[in-house]
Scaffold this active site. Sequence first.
Site, short mmCIF file in Angstrom:
data_model
loop_
_atom_site.label_atom_id
_atom_site.label_comp_id
_atom_site.label_asym_id
_atom_site.label_seq_id
_atom_site.Cartn_x
_atom_site.Cartn_y
_atom_site.Cartn_z
N HIS A 38 0.84 -1.21 0.00
CA HIS A 38 0.00 0.00 0.00
C HIS A 38 0.87 1.25 0.00
O HIS A 38 0.55 2.24 -0.65
CB HIS A 38 -0.88 0.02 1.25
CG HIS A 38 -1.90 -1.07 1.32
ND1 HIS A 38 -1.83 -2.09 2.25
CD2 HIS A 38 -3.00 -1.33 0.57
CE1 HIS A 38 -2.85 -2.91 2.08
NE2 HIS A 38 -3.58 -2.48 1.07
N VAL A 177 4.51 -5.59 -4.70
CA VAL A 177 5.65 -5.56 -3.78
C VAL A 177 5.73 -6.93 -3.10
O VAL A 177 4.70 -7.50 -2.72
CB VAL A 177 5.49 -4.43 -2.72
CG1 VAL A 177 6.65 -4.42 -1.75
CG2 VAL A 177 5.37 -3.08 -3.43
#
Length: 280
Positions: A38, A177
């Site tokens: 995020h 990620v």
Amino acid sequence: MIPILRTKAALREAVLGWKRVGETLGVVPTMGALHAGHMSLVEAAKADCDRVIVTIFVNPKQFNSASDLENYPRTEVADAEKLAPFAVDAIYAPGPEQIYPEGFATTVSVTGLTEGLCGAHRPGHFDGVTTVVSKLFLQTLADRAYFGEKDYQQLQVVTRMARDLDIPCEVIGCPTVREEDGLALSSRNMLLPPETRAAAPALNRVMRQMAERLLDDESFGPVRAQAEAALREAGFSEVEYLELRAADGLAPLTRPDRPARLLAAAWLGGVRLIDNIAVG
Ligand code: PAF
């Protein structure tokens, strides 16, 4: 401290103040339980936009199991602390009545793109996503919205939705990620029983091996069957899907003869993990 806005009226007041002086606004829609994935979206938004809002709303309409909704991690205080160093302009954390007021009767639904993969295994999930995301776009009046490629089908579906409805918000996809061992970051990772954590990166490892073999022109069927067996061997209880799709439009493929994506969902320790990687 980052202001936490709880109502659409408070949100609108802040946004109109920024718009009045010509500032651009980026939104990062989330369900909380924030992690470095995020934060990479927040960084991309901060680099592009004058103002950035992170929304936190655990959207009941996109859960197709009551226990999944109940178990979904809710960590608002920690989330606000994690966002503080990024100096976002506001967190929008509305109550359910701000999103689904009494009598709410509208569903935003994208056809085609939603039919396979997660759509096939989580009935109603994408209708819940597109309904809430269209509301968040319209409530925030954001110029740009940032989504992770980790939820690749979601990214495609939301892009289509904004285009089809002429919502003037540009949807921007950002790379997944990963942990050092390859596990894609996800809020669900914290639900993995500790004894299963070591097996979790097998999903990405097996997918990378599978991609290499497909690029070597091996046949999809046997490569897929061996990948599924390797995942079971590593401790996964079920492979929901493991498919090769066109990167744009998600048409099913058996060989990567155009830009392609390998997408998977599999269960480990009672937790559903998803991942996807580019092939070629
Ligand atoms: O990806 C998510 O966390 C959710 O699906 C989203 C986009 C915030 C909508 O609730």
